[in-house]
Structure formats: C-alpha cells, structure tokens
Enzyme design. Structure first.
Site, PDB file in Angstrom:
ATOM      1  N   GLU A  67     -28.140  38.423 -25.161  1.00 55.30           N
ATOM      2  CA  GLU A  67     -27.793  39.845 -25.199  1.00 55.30           C
ATOM      3  C   GLU A  67     -27.870  40.443 -26.593  1.00 55.30           C
ATOM      4  OE1 GLU A  67     -26.131  37.518 -23.637  1.00 55.30           O
ATOM      5  OE2 GLU A  67     -26.433  38.067 -21.546  1.00 55.30           O
ATOM      6  N   HIS A 136     -16.569  39.204 -15.254  1.00 54.31           N
ATOM      7  CA  HIS A 136     -17.669  39.946 -14.640  1.00 54.31           C
ATOM      8  C   HIS A 136     -17.180  41.222 -13.955  1.00 54.31           C
ATOM      9  CE1 HIS A 136     -19.651  36.030 -14.989  1.00 54.31           C
ATOM     10  NE2 HIS A 136     -20.805  36.599 -14.726  1.00 54.31           N
TER      11      HIS A 136
HETATM   12  C1  LIG Z   1     -23.719  36.056 -21.636  1.00 55.15           C
HETATM   13  C2  LIG Z   1     -24.216  36.071 -20.239  1.00 55.15           C
HETATM   14  N1  LIG Z   1     -25.403  36.636 -19.969  1.00 55.15           N
HETATM   15  C3  LIG Z   1     -25.902  36.663 -18.694  1.00 55.15           C
HETATM   16  C4  LIG Z   1     -25.161  36.127 -17.677  1.00 55.15           C
HETATM   17  C5  LIG Z   1     -25.673  36.224 -16.225  1.00 55.15           C
HETATM   18  N2  LIG Z   1     -26.110  34.889 -15.817  1.00 55.15           N
HETATM   19  C6  LIG Z   1     -25.251  34.049 -15.216  1.00 55.15           C
HETATM   20  S1  LIG Z   1     -25.915  32.543 -15.031  1.00 55.15           S
HETATM   21  C7  LIG Z   1     -27.379  33.021 -15.689  1.00 55.15           C
HETATM   22  C8  LIG Z   1     -28.480  32.036 -15.801  1.00 55.15           C
HETATM   23  C9  LIG Z   1     -28.066  30.899 -16.641  1.00 55.15           C
HETATM   24  O1  LIG Z   1     -29.110  30.003 -16.777  1.00 55.15           O
HETATM   25  P1  LIG Z   1     -28.860  28.576 -17.352  1.00 55.15           P
HETATM   26  O2  LIG Z   1     -28.041  28.640 -18.589  1.00 55.15           O
HETATM   27  O3  LIG Z   1     -30.181  27.906 -17.440  1.00 55.15           O
HETATM   28  O4  LIG Z   1     -27.946  27.858 -16.255  1.00 55.15           O
HETATM   29  P2  LIG Z   1     -28.284  27.625 -14.719  1.00 55.15           P
HETATM   30  O5  LIG Z   1     -27.884  28.879 -13.991  1.00 55.15           O
HETATM   31  O6  LIG Z   1     -29.716  27.334 -14.603  1.00 55.15           O
HETATM   32  O7  LIG Z   1     -27.406  26.485 -14.331  1.00 55.15           O
HETATM   33  C10 LIG Z   1     -27.332  34.348 -16.074  1.00 55.15           C
HETATM   34  C11 LIG Z   1     -28.453  35.100 -16.672  1.00 55.15           C
HETATM   35  C12 LIG Z   1     -23.905  35.558 -17.992  1.00 55.15           C
HETATM   36  N3  LIG Z   1     -23.113  35.045 -17.034  1.00 55.15           N
HETATM   37  N4  LIG Z   1     -23.470  35.511 -19.265  1.00 55.15           N
END
Ligand SMILES: Cc1ncc(C[n+]2csc(CCOP(=O)(O)OP(=O)(O)O)c2C)c(N)n1
Lengths: 334, 320
Positions: A67, A136
């Site tokens: 972000e 959230h």
């Molecule tokens: C700071 C932040 N940005 C965006 C999100 C929204 N979000 C939740 S999980 C996710 C994907 C995360 O990907 P990764 O770290 O690879 O973990 P995975 O979901 O694949 O286990 C996103 C974009 C969030 N929760 N926190």
C-alpha cells in the site's frame, strides 16, 4: 441541468463507481487505476469488474500488495501530470500508507508554495457489517478529515458514488473517497451523463419539523429508515447528508437546526474525537446555538474495535432502531 | 526428526494434516450453508507447511500467523473446540466472538496471533525475537507469511531488524504462488523468494512445501541456527492453495488445469504413500477417522455453547 444530465437508470453503487471510472478514463487519458487485484480479479469488492478488458493492463494496473508503494507511486504519477485513482482494498490498510497520504500527498502542494499539485484519488471500502472484524471494518474518516490538504468524500447513494467520484477525479487535490462496503450492492437511479457533483455540497435528504438528523455513509439510509418509523409515531425529522466531510457544507445543517431546534448526529465511527464532534461544534459555534431547544445529541459507534460475531458487530454501531430510540428520546424529553 | 520412517512423528504429522483439512472442509461447508458468518481464507492444499514447521518447534517457542491461519493454529496445538466456537460466534471461542478467523491467538501454545494485515506479523515476530534475546531465553519465533507479504514495507523492516540484531526468528514464506490474484511471476523479479535473504545478509532456502519432511528439515536447521544465536533464516516453502482466496474469488486469474496439476500433488495423499510402510493402512485410516471425529466433536461443542454476548462489549478495550 441539461436533459442528458437528468437521464438516469438504475445501477448498483458498485456499478455507479465503475461507470464513473470508465467515463473519466474515456474522457481523459491521464486517468488510470492502480491497486491490488483491480485487473482480472475485478477488485476485492468487484468494483472494477471488466474494466481491464476495456482499458487494458496499462491503465487498470494490478500492483503487488504494498500500500505504501502504491500510494507513493500515485503521488509521483500525479506530480508528473497523471490523474491516478488508487484502490485500497479496505480503508483499514491506508494505515500502511499513512506516510504517503499524510506527509506527502496532503502537503506537497503547500510545501512547494503551490508549485506542484497532487491530483490523485484514493478510493477505499469502509465500515462494518460484513463480519470481517477489527482490521477490516473501521470508519476512519476523521483521520483524513483532520489533515489539511486532503479532501474527504463519503457517498451514500449510487448517484453520489458516481458524481462525487467524478468530482474527486477532476479535483486538483488528493481526495479520499470512502465507499461503504454495505452499499455496493444497493441500487438506485444514476445519471447517465459524466457530470461531476460539487465537492462541499450537502444533500438534504428529507425535511421535517421536529429534529435535524445529520448522518454519514451507511447511516444515511439507516436514518431515512428510522425517519419512516418516526413519522409513523408522529415525529417529523430532517435527514442531512454532508456527503463531503471536507470541505464541509455546514450551512444547510445550521439552517435546518434553526428551524427544528434539535440535532441528532449519527455516525458509524466510534464517538470519541469522531467527525460528529466537529458537526456538534460547528452547530454550537453558529447562530443555530440560540435556537437549540435540546442539547446536541450524538449517536455513534461504541468506542470499541469492531468485533467479529454478528450480534456483537451490530451492537457496536448504530442501527435504525437505535436512531428511532435516540430521536424519540430527544424529541419527547425536550 | 524422521517423519517418514519413525511411526510416532509420522502419525502426528498425518493426523495434524488431516485435522487441518477436515477442519477447513467443515468450515467451508458451514459457510456454504449460511451457518457461518464473515469471510474465510482456507489453506486446503498447504497443510504440509505448518505441520512440518511446527514439528520443529518446542514448548515455549512462538509463532505469528496470517489471515490464512487455521493450519498454523492447529499445527501449533490450539484446541479445535475453541477455534470452532470462535468461528461460530460463541462466547466460548478463543476471542469470545471478537476476533473470528483472522484474529485467533492462542497464547498458551505461543501463537501470538493470526493477522488481518498482510505482513503485519513479520515485525511482531522480530519484536518477539528481540524480547527472547533481551531476556536471555532460548525460544525461537516462527513467522508465517505468504508470497504476497514480501513486498510490504513491514516485511522488509521486520526482516531487517531481525537480521541486524541476530534475532532468533525463522521467516517461513508459504509461497502458494498467488497474493489474491497477483501471481509471483508478476509480483517480483527474483526467481525464488529465498533470494531476498541475500539483501539482508541472512541465509535463504527454498523447499518443497508440499513435503512436510522437507519443510521440517529446513525449519529445524533454521531453528538450530536461531537457538545458537546465529540469527534469522528465510525459508521459502512452495505450495498451492486449491480454493479461492476467500469467498469473493471467482478464480479468473488461473486455470482449472493448473489447479488440477497441484491437486495431483496433494501433500496429504503423497505423505500417506510415503508412510505406508511405517504406519500401515489401518493406522492411516485411523488418523483419517480421528481427524474427522475431532472436527465433528468441535462443531457439536461449539453449537451447544452460548452465543457471544454484547453485554460486555465495551470491556477489555483497554487493559485494566
Ligand atoms: C496490508 C494489507 N493489504 C491487503 C490486504 C488484503 N489481502 C488479504 S490476503 C491478501 C493476499 C495475501 O497474499 P499472500 O501474502 O501471498 O498470502 P496468501 O493469501 O496467498 O496465503 C490480500 C491482498 C490485507 N489483508 N492487508
């Protein structure tokens, strides 16, 4: 207003946002989108939808999860002549990007003595009601409204979602648009034309004799729902939606309180140091003060993080029934 | 620890992987039937990572977890009843209905918490490691995160602090190839995420994250380094999530074939084959049954528990 501007159809709030984005991008090639999963995925709340197929990956730009980097990139692009529109998946995550929002975007124009502008928009879903819990579900509008250099918009209807976003994109300043996630699926009439609203113009949604209710975001529809019930009980209320918290259009609020003599201020965010404290002070400092028949009342979210369990989540923020009770109490007691 | 040839650890690994799988399938089902609220991030297909990693830990060690944290929580020894109760919004849940899936913490097992903020746990893990260091303890912290987390500022800052202070932290990246829809090939230039370790002057390794033994070995080595005061390691475990990111996912960014290919590499089925001689078919079946029964019992207990009550909602906002 031209005939075209009056032409409306029924769209959802999410579709209205998408239409504004599409029209702004069609009209001005400097406008582009960046954010997490705004491309093929279509946006975390489906807002960007198929835009990537219409405008391509250059202009509907998927970013890594970063972000601070995203907002920083938008600040740079805006300084260099573009009109970026950032989507932050949940307004809570603006916390990651706060340095860029507060110390960069908001201040650059001022710090440079007006030599540069940062015409960017940051859209973010806000508020509770989806069971997503404390990280959230926040309503952070007061954070942004407190920072000189930012404008803050909270659309409460599909039409406003479109026309206020168009205004935000047109604006030469950084504008934070807080879209309520419970509203995305609600539908209503939306003008076809790409005519922007004016930032800093409140909407008087209803006029009544007994009480002025000021509400923001999803609380506007709850206040209108409450107003119906109150009317059935013989209490006649006004509902005013500021729409932009900054710049704030205080005059309609002050005028209405002069008429009704009572004010109930409703927000989803926690009470302490919330935006409605600002509205209360504004009324208190205005000529409406002398017309008050009752103390100014605030109905706000509890001073708690938003909990997960549905019954706790509902208890944490005002519901229509709470507005009815607070309004009845205020009118009956004073 | 030999998870393949040694019946005790083999059974534990298999039972825990099945428990995670069955727990998440049950949650998926409760959701689909409208009996569960909120949203949910399932780690079906990734079970080998938490199981392999947590078997390398001892009592007193810590973990930090993510939004996709059911597996970490279970592998670290959390009670299923309290987990299920939390997800079903009950007073008996880990967080009394305030946290839900994304915020479960189980301090008793050293689980410092799931996290709804991507990379949010990384600097927290560094801080826990610092605390261990400052009080002269021997504990180690494992920080789980996804491939998406490594582009967050919080990740870089957390890893760097752990590196410069030689903190006893093991950074375990569950590289399931996507951060929501953002594929690893679009999100960074390095071939393997473990290369990022170089920039912080710490070791980095990549292992098959669908093989609990491989994960275990890499994490055990890293834990040994950390306990010896030699600082953090980055372990990248490559795996795949079978289900969508969360309930809103239409899977537009990947193909059915790709998902099918990874399903063929099911960590549990593969592991069962490898431990067939050690455990025997009967014992393997017993693990499956036990996992199913544990999850069913948790649902029964949770359903019987009282709903979380709003009466005390304003309490515990501040510590007293
Ligand atoms: C700071 C932040 N940005 C965006 C999100 C929204 N979000 C939740 S999980 C996710 C994907 C995360 O990907 P990764 O770290 O690879 O973990 P995975 O979901 O694949 O286990 C996103 C974009 C969030 N929760 N926190």
């Amino acid at each position: 207003m031209t005939a075209a501007a009056e032409q409306t159809r029924t769209l959802t709030y999410a579709e209205a946002v998408r239409e504004a984005l599409a029209q702004a991008m069609t009209a001005d090639e400097r406008v582009f989108l960046l954010g997490e999963d705004v491309g093929t995925y279509g946006g975390a709340f489906g807002v960007t939808g198929d835009l990537v197929h219409r405008f391509g990956e250059e202009r509907i730009r998927d970013t890594p999860i970063s972000e601070l980097g995203i907002v920083g990139a938008a600040v740079g692009a805006a300084l260099a002549g573009m009109r970026p529109v950032v989507e932050i998946q949940f307004s809570d995550f603006t916390a990651q990007a706060m340095d860029q929002i507060v110390n960069q975007a908001a201040k650059i124009h001022f710090m440079l003595g007006g030599a540069a502008t940062v015409p960017m928009v940051l859209r973010a879903p806000t508020g509770s009601g989806t069971g997503a819990a404390a990280q959230h579900s926040q309503s952070l509008e007061a954070w942004f409204a407190h920072v000189p250099g930012l404008k803050v918009v909270m659309p409460a209807t599909p039409a406003d979602a479109k026309t206020l976003l168009l205004a935000a994109i047109d604006d030469p300043n950084p504008v934070i648009v807080l879209e309520h996630k419970l509203l995305y699926k609600q539908s209503g009439p939306v003008p076809e034309a790409a005519t922007p609203a004016r930032l800093g113009e409140a909407a008087v949604r209803r006029t009544g004799a007994d009480l002025t209710i000021v509400a923001t975001g999803v609380m506007v529809s709850r206040a209108l729902e409450a107003a119906e019930q109150l009317a059935a009980d013989g209490i006649d209320v006004s509902v005013i939606d500021p729409r932009t918290l900054k710049p704030l259009d205080a005059q309609p609020i002050v005028d209405d309180v002069i008429r009704t003599g009572r004010a109930l201020l409703v927000q989803e965010a926690p009470k302490t140091a919330g935006f409605m404290a600002e509205i209360a002070a504004t009324i208190g400092e205005s000529p409406a003060f002398g017309h008050l028949r009752a103390p100014i009342a605030r109905l706000c979210g509890l001073d708690v993080p938003i909990p997960y369990a549905p019954q706790l989540e509902r208890a944490a923020v005002p519901q229509a029934g709470d507005i009815v009770r607070a309004a009845t109490d205020l009118v009956r007691r004073w | 620890m030999d998870l393949i040839g040694d019946a005790g650890p083999a059974r534990e690994a298999l039972l825990t992987m099945w428990t995670i799988r069955r727990f998440e399938e049950a949650v998926d089902d409760l959701f689909a039937r409208g009996l569960m609220h909120g949203t949910m991030h399932l780690s079906i297909g990734q079970e080998a990572v938490p199981v392999g990693a947590c078997l390398a830990l001892s009592e007193g060690d810590y973990i930090t977890s993510t939004h996709r944290g059911h597996g970490h929580c279970i592998a670290r020894g959390a009670r299923l009843d309290e987990m299920m109760a939390e997800l079903l919004a009950k007073e008996t849940g880990y967080c009394r209905g305030r946290g839900g899936s994304m915020h479960i913490a189980d301090v008793a097992t050293g689980n410092l918490g799931a996290n709804g903020i991507v990379a949010g746990g990384v600097p927290i893990a560094a801080g826990a490691g610092l605390a261990v260091r400052m009080r002269g303890g021997q504990e180690v912290v494992v920080s789980f995160f996804g491939d998406g987390a490594v582009n967050e500022g919080a990740w870089h800052e957390g890893v760097n602090l752990a590196a410069i202070w030689d903190l006893p932290v093991v950074f375990v990246c569950e590289n399931n190839h996507y951060g929501m829809s953002m594929s690893v090939s679009r999100a960074f230039r390095v071939k393997q995420l473990s290369e990022r370790a170089t920039a912080y002057g710490i070791p980095g390794v990549t292992v098959d994250g669908n093989d609990p033994q491989a994960v275990h070995d890499a994490v055990a080595d890293a834990v040994a380094r950390a306990r010896a005061g030699e600082g953090p390691t980055l372990v990248e475990a490559t795996t795949y999530r079978w289900k969508g990111h969360s309930k809103s996912d239409k899977n537009l960014y990947r193909t059915r074939e790709e998902i099918e290919q990874w399903r063929e590499r099911d960590p549990i089925a593969r592991f069962e084959q490898r431990v067939a001689n050690t455990l025997g078919e009967q014992e393997i079946q017993a693990c499956r049954n036990e996992a199913r029964e544990r999850v069913r019992a948790a649902i029964r207990a949770a359903n019987a528990a009282p709903d979380a009550s709003a009466d005390s909602l304003t309490e515990a906002v501040y510590a007293k």
